[in-house]
Design a protein around this motif. Structure first.
Motif, PDB file in Angstrom:
ATOM      1  N   GLY A 141       0.826  -1.207   0.000  1.00 51.39           N
ATOM      2  CA  GLY A 141       0.000   0.000   0.000  1.00 51.39           C
ATOM      3  C   GLY A 141       0.860   1.256   0.000  1.00 51.39           C
ATOM      4  N   GLU A 142       1.949   1.232   0.791  1.00 46.64           N
ATOM      5  CA  GLU A 142       2.871   2.370   0.810  1.00 46.64           C
ATOM      6  C   GLU A 142       3.515   2.581  -0.565  1.00 46.64           C
ATOM      7  N   LEU A 143       3.913   1.480  -1.231  1.00 49.27           N
ATOM      8  CA  LEU A 143       4.558   1.603  -2.538  1.00 49.27           C
ATOM      9  C   LEU A 143       3.573   2.071  -3.604  1.00 49.27           C
ATOM     10  N   PHE A 144       2.343   1.581  -3.536  1.00 44.23           N
ATOM     11  CA  PHE A 144       1.325   2.046  -4.486  1.00 44.23           C
ATOM     12  C   PHE A 144       1.062   3.534  -4.288  1.00 44.23           C
ATOM     13  N   ALA A 145       1.031   3.994  -3.031  1.00 42.67           N
ATOM     14  CA  ALA A 145       0.837   5.422  -2.759  1.00 42.67           C
ATOM     15  C   ALA A 145       1.999   6.243  -3.316  1.00 42.67           C
ATOM     16  N   LYS A 146       3.231   5.741  -3.147  1.00 41.09           N
ATOM     17  CA  LYS A 146       4.403   6.432  -3.698  1.00 41.09           C
ATOM     18  C   LYS A 146       4.296   6.545  -5.225  1.00 41.09           C
ATOM     19  N   ALA A 147       3.829   5.466  -5.864  1.00 37.36           N
ATOM     20  CA  ALA A 147       3.690   5.496  -7.328  1.00 37.36           C
ATOM     21  C   ALA A 147       2.668   6.541  -7.751  1.00 37.36           C
ATOM     22  N   ALA A 148       1.549   6.624  -7.017  1.00 39.88           N
ATOM     23  CA  ALA A 148       0.529   7.627  -7.336  1.00 39.88           C
ATOM     24  C   ALA A 148       1.086   9.035  -7.183  1.00 39.88           C
ATOM     25  N   GLU A 170      -2.849  -2.241   0.448  1.00 42.76           N
ATOM     26  CA  GLU A 170      -3.951  -1.683   1.230  1.00 42.76           C
ATOM     27  C   GLU A 170      -4.434  -0.317   0.719  1.00 42.76           C
ATOM     28  N   PRO A 171      -5.688  -0.235   0.228  1.00 42.30           N
ATOM     29  CA  PRO A 171      -6.185   1.035  -0.309  1.00 42.30           C
ATOM     30  C   PRO A 171      -6.346   2.120   0.755  1.00 42.30           C
ATOM     31  N   ALA A 172      -6.556   1.738   2.030  1.00 43.58           N
ATOM     32  CA  ALA A 172      -6.644   2.752   3.084  1.00 43.58           C
ATOM     33  C   ALA A 172      -5.324   3.511   3.218  1.00 43.58           C
ATOM     34  N   VAL A 173      -4.197   2.808   3.012  1.00 43.50           N
ATOM     35  CA  VAL A 173      -2.892   3.469   3.066  1.00 43.50           C
ATOM     36  C   VAL A 173      -2.748   4.436   1.890  1.00 43.50           C
TER      37      VAL A 173
END
Length: 394
Positions: free
Chosen positions: A69-76, A123-126
């Motif tokens: 989730g943290e890595l997906f957020a960084k990508a966004a 995790e989408p909440a992250v």
């Protein structure tokens, strides 16, 4: 609306992030790409995900769900920064997550019957917390709850991007697993057909990883495969794999073509005294032949074959595809105005956009679902984004 789509496929090598603008006028959305970025996973993470997919412990799944989730957020945030927009300018994020297990055929349980299941982590909440942007994720489970296989979901986007009034088109995506979408002339979603065809980059990548003892992750450009010779006896045996003649709807993944399957392939290589290059050449040809065998389930004429995904950069696969489909032209997504690398992330931006607008985007005749459903679970972003979302809804 400005929407970020996030995607990591069965190759599990990183997160692709596509920022797009989507305008719906009448029944058809118009998508304008704005920016694209990739966030590679740390070197050891790909193997951790592979191990997790086959025999992960609950504590590892729990931990990696949040870590990814943290890595997906960084990508966004990376693609937003690259575009020169701010997070407050973005309306939605659509995240596919990282599939670690997919059981479309299901298992029977007493008192319930057949239970189909799938699990994507990240995790989408992250993602919503780190970006402040409302995030829609977990697209596959609702289709499965409605009796479908939860895959493939990208054919809806194929219809939007590649439908043609007069030409029948076979859209091919070669990721870790390969899949096809047939768009008859007119490109109506109600008439398309789509399904997984079997192996893609996943088998080839695993052969390179295993035979190099982890020193190489993939056969760049298909160079090693192009040096090898296709072993016809092994190719014939591979074409007899039980997944290939299975009637659609059908989907597959690492459960069928993962590490145990690759170990058996490597044993056959030793038995037949094949070089690694010969095995790669044979599996590249198998990927193309398996895609070609999809024609048995397609009634209409194919005027164009349009290929995207990471496999489009493997020259051995593409050369075999052109032989399999000759004289039908084989084009790439890029030649048709879409980025091969960015398309699947773009597709999940579109799915999030349409879920927001109350549009059902599963395709029941493709997934086997009993009826159309809204896909995804919604995690609200920061309070200012909720206000913006409410204003847009009005």
């Amino acid at each position: 609306m400005k929407v970020v789509g996030l995607m990591s496929g069965t190759s599990a090598d990183g997160v692709d992030a596509a920022l797009v603008s989507i305008v719906r006028r009448g029944g058809t959305p118009r998508i304008t790409p704005l920016a694209f970025a990739s966030l590679p996973y740390p070197r050891s993470l790909q193997q951790r995900i592979v191990e997790l997919s086959l025999h992960g412990r609950v504590d590892d799944i729990c931990h990696l769900n949040t870590y990814l989730g943290e890595l997906f957020a960084k990508a966004a945030l990376r693609v937003i920064q690259q575009s020169k927009y701010r997070p407050a300018d973005i309306d939605l994020i659509g995240s596919h997550g990282q599939t670690i297990h997919h059981l479309p055929k299901g298992r029977r349980e007493p008192g319930v019957g057949l239970v189909r299941s799938t699990l994507q982590i990240g995790e989408p909440a992250v993602i919503a917390e780190r970006t402040g942007i409302t995030t829609i994720a977990n697209f596959r489970p609702r289709d499965m709850a409605a009796g479908g296989e939860g895959a493939p979901l990208v054919p809806y986007a194929h219809a939007v991007a590649f439908g043609h009034a007069r030409r029948g088109r076979l859209v091919v995506n070669i990721g870790g697993i390969s899949n096809v979408t047939y768009l008859p002339p007119g490109g109506d979603v109600a008439d398309l057909r789509a399904f997984d065809t079997g192996p893609g980059n996943m088998v080839l990548d695993a052969i390179v990883h295993e035979t190099s003892k982890g020193q190489s992750a993939y056969d760049a450009g298909g160079r090693r495969a192009r040096k090898g010779t296709v072993n016809r006896a092994l190719l014939t045996e591979l074409m007899d794999h039980p997944f290939l003649p299975r009637r659609p709807p059908k989907s597959t993944g690492r459960e069928e073509f993962g590490a145990p399957f690759v170990r058996s392939l490597l044993a056959k290589r030793r038995q037949a005294r094949l070089s690694v290059e010969d095995l790669l050449a044979t599996c590249a040809a198998w990927t193309a032949e398996a895609i070609g065998s999809s024609r048995r389930w397609i009634a209409g004429e194919i005027h164009d074959v349009i290929v995207g995904g990471g496999g489009v950069y493997n020259r051995a696969i593409m050369a075999s595809l052109r032989q399999v489909f000759a004289p039908t032209p084989v084009l790439t997504f890029d030649e048709c105005g879409w980025s091969s690398k960015a398309f699947e992330a773009t597709a999940f931006a579109l799915l999030a956009h349409d879920t927001y607008h109350g549009q059902c985007t599963n395709v029941p005749q493709v997934t086997g679902a009993h009826h159309p459903v809204l896909l995804g679970s919604v995690v609200p972003g920061a309070p200012h984004m909720l206000t913006k979302w409410a204003r847009l809804a009005r």
